[in-house]
Design a protein around this motif. Structure first.
Motif, PDB file in Angstrom:
ATOM      1  N   PRO A   1      18.968   7.178  -7.430  1.00 16.10           N
ATOM      2  CA  PRO A   1      19.229   5.801  -7.840  1.00 16.10           C
ATOM      3  C   PRO A   1      17.942   5.055  -8.119  1.00 16.10           C
ATOM      4  CG  PRO A   1      19.525   6.050  -5.471  1.00 16.10           C
ATOM      5  CD  PRO A   1      19.342   7.436  -6.025  1.00 16.10           C
ATOM      6  N   LYS A   2      18.006   4.141  -9.045  1.00 16.42           N
ATOM      7  CA  LYS A   2      16.853   3.316  -9.393  1.00 16.42           C
ATOM      8  C   LYS A   2      17.215   1.864  -9.109  1.00 16.42           C
ATOM      9  CE  LYS A   2      14.767   6.445 -12.759  1.00 16.42           C
ATOM     10  NZ  LYS A   2      13.555   6.683 -11.966  1.00 16.42           N
ATOM     11  N   PRO A   3      16.932   1.377  -7.912  1.00 16.43           N
ATOM     12  CA  PRO A   3      17.403   0.046  -7.503  1.00 16.43           C
ATOM     13  C   PRO A   3      16.785  -1.105  -8.284  1.00 16.43           C
ATOM     14  CG  PRO A   3      15.874   0.927  -5.879  1.00 16.43           C
ATOM     15  CD  PRO A   3      16.182   2.048  -6.831  1.00 16.43           C
ATOM     16  N   LEU A   4      15.712  -0.843  -9.035  1.00 17.60           N
ATOM     17  CA  LEU A   4      15.061  -1.903  -9.798  1.00 17.60           C
ATOM     18  C   LEU A   4      15.208  -1.694 -11.303  1.00 17.60           C
ATOM     19  CD1 LEU A   4      11.766  -2.273  -7.703  1.00 17.60           C
ATOM     20  CD2 LEU A   4      13.945  -3.472  -7.419  1.00 17.60           C
TER      21      LEU A   4
ATOM     22  N   GLY B   1      12.466   2.114 -11.172  1.00 16.97           N
ATOM     23  CA  GLY B   1      13.097   1.697 -12.414  1.00 16.97           C
ATOM     24  C   GLY B   1      12.527   0.468 -13.083  1.00 16.97           C
ATOM     25  N   ALA B   2      11.577  -0.205 -12.448  1.00 19.03           N
ATOM     26  CA  ALA B   2      11.022  -1.429 -13.023  1.00 19.03           C
ATOM     27  C   ALA B   2       9.932  -1.114 -14.035  1.00 19.03           C
ATOM     28  CB  ALA B   2      10.456  -2.317 -11.922  1.00 19.03           C
ATOM     29  N   ASP B   3       9.829  -1.941 -15.052  1.00 17.49           N
ATOM     30  CA  ASP B   3       8.642  -1.955 -15.902  1.00 17.49           C
ATOM     31  C   ASP B   3       7.592  -2.809 -15.192  1.00 17.49           C
ATOM     32  OD1 ASP B   3       9.993  -0.463 -17.834  1.00 17.49           O
ATOM     33  OD2 ASP B   3      10.722  -2.262 -18.860  1.00 17.49           O
ATOM     34  N   VAL B   4       6.316  -2.408 -15.274  1.00 20.12           N
ATOM     35  CA  VAL B   4       5.316  -2.996 -14.396  1.00 20.12           C
ATOM     36  C   VAL B   4       4.067  -3.428 -15.161  1.00 20.12           C
ATOM     37  CG1 VAL B   4       4.019  -2.707 -12.256  1.00 20.12           C
ATOM     38  CG2 VAL B   4       6.111  -1.385 -12.612  1.00 20.12           C
ATOM     39  N   VAL B   5       3.628  -4.658 -14.884  1.00 22.64           N
ATOM     40  CA  VAL B   5       2.327  -5.146 -15.337  1.00 22.64           C
ATOM     41  C   VAL B   5       1.302  -4.805 -14.266  1.00 22.64           C
ATOM     42  CG1 VAL B   5       0.951  -7.147 -15.989  1.00 22.64           C
ATOM     43  CG2 VAL B   5       3.380  -7.039 -16.634  1.00 22.64           C
TER      44      VAL B   5
ATOM     45  N   ALA C   1       7.858  -2.525  -0.165  1.00 21.46           N
ATOM     46  CA  ALA C   1       7.869  -3.447  -1.303  1.00 21.46           C
ATOM     47  C   ALA C   1       9.086  -3.212  -2.193  1.00 21.46           C
ATOM     48  CB  ALA C   1       6.578  -3.301  -2.108  1.00 21.46           C
ATOM     49  N   VAL C   2       9.418  -1.966  -2.439  1.00 22.29           N
ATOM     50  CA  VAL C   2      10.599  -1.665  -3.261  1.00 22.29           C
ATOM     51  C   VAL C   2      11.851  -2.241  -2.603  1.00 22.29           C
ATOM     52  CG1 VAL C   2      12.101   0.189  -4.097  1.00 22.29           C
ATOM     53  CG2 VAL C   2       9.617   0.368  -4.371  1.00 22.29           C
TER      54      VAL C   2
END
Length: 269
Positions: free
Chosen positions: A4-7, A33-37, A237-238
């Motif tokens: 699973p990708k919770p973000l 799952g997040a895109d990150v800066v 953090a996730v």
């Protein structure tokens, strides 16, 4: 096996993400799952490596240079991030530094630099993130919250640290900044929390663990018997960035192997 990708679908910005804890957090957010800066001040090559790692895992990432203590640079970074990703859902305000000295020898320059980056930098980034969260509001298909802010603090928000008055003061300030923001922003659907790492194996504290003697001394302060790794902080953090912690507001999560349990008193003091 599919994990699973919770973000999934979320956009994150992590300050000081080209090394250490920030790097670990940024990569973990990407895996979730997040895109990150990836924010960095120096060492663009290291930031680019983090971007490449996240992209290799299937998420998007970009590196943006900014000094988090500069209002104009923070504003420009957030404007560029929103231009690239459309919005932001998560801020991990991680950038920090140490400039140590005995109290009577600490210069105003060292005092101000650490407070400017560690504390004012979090204020500026959190303010910019909050403005975007309020502009966009809650998107239920993405997250139950309008936005999530995670302040990176330290066990030294509660443990005094001789020779590091500027650092400990900055972390104590983060505690009440985080709690004050959480109290004010929760009614607007914005969750603010903090992580307080203990001793973690990062470049900022190499001298504390790089030799067998130093590590042995350090471990006397950690009941769990091991030094922390960036991944220990990243997993926390996730969780704080995900809807799994949706009812967690204004909390500092200590990830320290028990360092704040004052192990010197385990045998009666």
């Amino acid at each position: 096996m599919t994990f699973p990708k919770p973000l999934a679908g979320q956009k994150a910005l992590v300050t000081g993400a080209n090394s250490g804890i920030g790097k670990g957090v940024a990569i973990a957010l990407g895996v979730a799952g997040a895109d990150v800066v990836i924010n960095y001040e120096t060492d663009k090559d290291a930031a680019t490596e983090v971007v490449d790692t996240i992209r290799a895992g299937g998420a998007n990432a970009i590196a943006l240079q900014a000094d988090v203590s500069s209002p104009s640079e923070v504003d420009a970074m957030f404007a560029r991030a929103i231009e690239e990703f459309g919005t932001l859902d998560i801020l991990v305000a991680n950038a920090g530094l140490q400039q140590d000295a005995p109290f009577t020898e600490m210069t105003l320059e060292k005092w101000s630099k650490v407070l400017d980056v560690n504390l004012t930098g979090q204020f500026l980034c959190a303010q910019a993130a909050t403005r975007e969260f309020l502009r966009r509001g809650v998107v239920p298909s993405v997250s139950r919250a309008a936005g999530k802010i995670i302040c990176m603090s330290s066990v030294h928000q509660v443990i005094p640290w001789a020779g590091h008055a500027n650092y400990a003061t900055s972390k104590g300030g983060i505690k009440l900044l985080m709690e004050s923001m959480a109290q004010e922003l929760a009614p607007k659907g914005i969750r603010v929390n903090a992580i307080a790492p203990g001793a973690v194996r990062t470049p900022i504290n190499t001298s504390a663990w790089s030799t067998a003697e130093a590590l042995k001394s350090l471990l006397t302060l950690i009941p769990y018997g091991r030094i922390g790794e960036p991944e220990d902080i990243a997993r926390a953090a996730v969780w704080l960035a995900s809807d799994e912690s949706d009812y967690v507001i204004g909390t500092t999560l200590f990830v320290d192997g028990g360092m704040t349990l004052y192990p010197g008193f385990a045998t009666g003091g």
